[in-house]
Design an enzyme around this catalytic site. Structure first.
Site, short mmCIF file in Angstrom:
data_model
loop_
_atom_site.label_atom_id
_atom_site.label_comp_id
_atom_site.label_asym_id
_atom_site.label_seq_id
_atom_site.Cartn_x
_atom_site.Cartn_y
_atom_site.Cartn_z
N TYR A 30 15.66 -51.34 13.67
CA TYR A 30 17.07 -51.61 13.33
C TYR A 30 17.12 -52.66 12.23
CZ TYR A 30 22.10 -51.75 14.33
OH TYR A 30 23.47 -51.64 14.24
N SER A 32 16.67 -53.03 7.72
CA SER A 32 17.44 -52.62 6.54
C SER A 32 17.88 -51.16 6.65
CB SER A 32 16.57 -52.84 5.29
OG SER A 32 17.20 -52.34 4.14
N ARG A 53 11.87 -52.66 20.87
CA ARG A 53 11.13 -53.30 21.96
C ARG A 53 12.08 -54.16 22.79
NH1 ARG A 53 7.15 -56.16 17.97
NH2 ARG A 53 9.15 -56.16 16.92
N HIS A 112 9.68 -42.93 4.06
CA HIS A 112 8.67 -43.22 3.05
C HIS A 112 7.40 -42.49 3.49
CE1 HIS A 112 6.18 -45.13 0.12
NE2 HIS A 112 5.68 -46.06 0.89
N SER A 256 22.48 -58.19 -30.48
CA SER A 256 22.59 -58.30 -31.94
C SER A 256 21.57 -57.38 -32.62
CB SER A 256 22.31 -59.75 -32.36
OG SER A 256 20.93 -60.04 -32.16
P1 NAD Z 1 12.72 -53.59 8.05
O1 NAD Z 1 11.56 -54.51 7.99
O2 NAD Z 1 14.00 -54.00 7.41
O3 NAD Z 1 13.07 -53.27 9.58
C1 NAD Z 1 12.11 -52.93 10.51
C2 NAD Z 1 12.69 -52.86 11.91
O4 NAD Z 1 11.65 -52.48 12.83
C3 NAD Z 1 13.24 -54.17 12.46
O5 NAD Z 1 14.43 -53.89 13.16
C4 NAD Z 1 12.16 -54.65 13.44
O6 NAD Z 1 12.72 -55.38 14.48
C5 NAD Z 1 11.63 -53.34 13.96
N1 NAD Z 1 10.28 -53.40 14.47
C6 NAD Z 1 9.23 -54.12 13.97
N2 NAD Z 1 8.13 -53.89 14.71
C7 NAD Z 1 8.49 -53.02 15.69
C8 NAD Z 1 7.80 -52.40 16.77
N3 NAD Z 1 6.50 -52.63 16.98
N4 NAD Z 1 8.49 -51.54 17.57
C9 NAD Z 1 9.80 -51.29 17.36
N5 NAD Z 1 10.49 -51.84 16.35
C10 NAD Z 1 9.85 -52.70 15.54
O7 NAD Z 1 12.22 -52.17 7.49
P2 NAD Z 1 12.92 -51.25 6.39
O8 NAD Z 1 12.88 -51.92 5.06
O9 NAD Z 1 14.23 -50.76 6.90
O10 NAD Z 1 11.87 -50.04 6.31
C11 NAD Z 1 11.88 -48.99 7.23
C12 NAD Z 1 11.33 -47.73 6.52
O11 NAD Z 1 12.24 -47.37 5.47
C13 NAD Z 1 9.97 -47.93 5.85
O12 NAD Z 1 9.25 -46.73 5.96
C14 NAD Z 1 10.33 -48.18 4.39
O13 NAD Z 1 9.30 -47.84 3.49
C15 NAD Z 1 11.52 -47.24 4.25
N6 NAD Z 1 12.44 -47.55 3.14
C16 NAD Z 1 12.94 -48.81 2.97
C17 NAD Z 1 13.84 -49.07 1.94
C18 NAD Z 1 14.43 -50.44 1.74
O14 NAD Z 1 15.07 -50.66 0.71
N7 NAD Z 1 14.32 -51.38 2.66
C19 NAD Z 1 14.23 -48.03 1.08
C20 NAD Z 1 13.75 -46.74 1.29
C21 NAD Z 1 12.84 -46.52 2.34
#
Ligand code: NAD
Ligand code: MG
Length: 346
Positions: A30, A32, A53, A112, A256
């Protein structure tokens, strides 16, 4: 595996949310992306359960928004579609936890392609493996959806066990607002390799090193760090905004003629094409991926060191000081504008 580069683009009329509105989506994570996907799906009428978790600090935030929260295993057990939105480095471990909850015909979906493309996650053969990835940070995915606008997105199908992977992926893309702005068909390979190359060579790595090199060149030659900061970092935003709005020509037309001639004749001198090709090769051959996986297994010794050096760079200290002055300036401007409004009302 599909492995050809294509440029099909899908819009709202190509997608139908009814392909998933009788299904349950487990959004694992939960952060970004997770909060934006969960809330947009929920508002689009899709049954959502957020997997976190027991100890997760995000639980309260998701519950406050009216979402159901369970552990990743419970959420995956109930779901038809499992969306992996925990950090990429954590995904292989979370996959091992939930693997047994993936029934034949379920979908494992990503935002991703890293873990699939580099073989860190090997899903069972009887599930669909797809990617629906907004090309933007999560808070914009949510904000645009709430405004009735969309965010451009990507769709990729890596494994189509059911034969419905594409309809389902498009339905998901529509439910989070991505077909409002256009969703481009791609592959796990293309998304992963272009994403890594872009962030290393241009966006995150290239641009910070360009700024630091410019800053250091001026400061080493005796110019003031404040001048160097404005010239090499602060003004970058103004230039990029113009490029974003209207391409390079809008930017060239706005500066410019001297800036344009100087830029057109000298810019190329600071670009190292061989270095760029080397970066792309390391991405394509998996050298970078193996290095990053090993770095994580060793608890990130180089990462921590590099980050510390970045934090201690002179440009950070100068920037922090100058940005504080802008805040004060911005507040003063706002106050002045308010007073002017009051005067206009009289
Ligand atoms: P983030 O770091 O913002 O969020 C990760 C979430 O996972 C958090 O809520 C954290 O509490 C939870 N988490 C961490 N460890 C955990 C575990 N062991 N079990 C359960 N939950 C757990 O991540 P994000 O940036 O949203 O990235 C998520 C995916 O989206 C990735 O694959 C990333 O490459 C992809 N993505 C991100 C963006 C971006 O701009 N942030 C853009 C496109 C794709
Ligand atoms: Mg299931």
């Amino acid at each position: 595996m599909t492995d050809e580069f294509t440029t099909e683009i899908y819009y709202d009329e190509d997608a139908d949310v009814s392909h998933i509105d009788d299904k349950t989506v487990a959004v694992l994570g939960y952060g970004s992306q997770g909060h934006a996907h969960a809330l947009n799906l929920h508002d689009s009428g899709v049954d959502v359960v957020v997997g976190l978790r027991e100890s997760s600090a995000s639980r309260a935030a998701a519950e406050d928004e009216g979402l159901e929260v369970a552990t990743p295993v419970e959420a995956a057990a109930r779901a038809d579609i499992v969306k992996m939105l925990v950090p990429d480095t954590v995904q292989p471990a979370v996959f091992e936890e939930i693997r047994d909850e993936l029934d034949a015909g379920d979908t494992l979906q990503f935002a991703h392609g890293f873990n699939i493309h580099y073989g860190q996650i090997e899903p069972p053969e009887d599930v669909d493996v797809t990617m629906v990835a907004p090309k933007s940070p999560g808070h914009l995915v949510r904000r645009n959806y709430e405004k009735g606008e969309g965010t451009p997105g990507l769709l990729a199908i890596c494994q189509d066990a059911t034969g419905d992977a594409k309809e389902e992926g498009l339905a998901y893309a529509k439910a989070i607002g991505c077909t409002r702005a256009g969703t481009i068909q791609t592959t796990f390979r293309e998304e992963t390799e272009t994403d890594l190359f872009g962030e290393q060579a241009v966006l995150c790595g290239g641009v910070t090193d360009l700024v630091k090199a410019g800053f250091e060149t001026l400061v080493d030659a005796g110019y003031s760090p404040e001048m160097a900061y404005f010239e090499c970092l602060n003004e970058l935003k103004l230039i990029v905004d113009l490029m974003y709005e209207g391409g390079h020509m809008e930017m060239w037309n706005s500066v410019s003629d001297t800036a344009e001639y100087g830029g057109l004749t000298r810019g190329e001198d600071v670009i190292n094409r061989e270095g760029m090709e080397q970066i792309l090769e390391e991405v394509q051959e998996g050298t970078f991926a193996r290095e990053w996986i090993a770095e994580n297994q060793a608890h990130r010794p180089s990462y921590k060191q590099l980050r510390e050096a970045e934090e201690n760079h002179q440009i950070e200290e100068v920037g922090a000081r100058l940005r504080e002055l802008f805040d004060w300036q911005a507040e003063e401007d706002a106050e002045e504008a308010e007073q002017e409004e009051v005067r206009a009302d009289d």
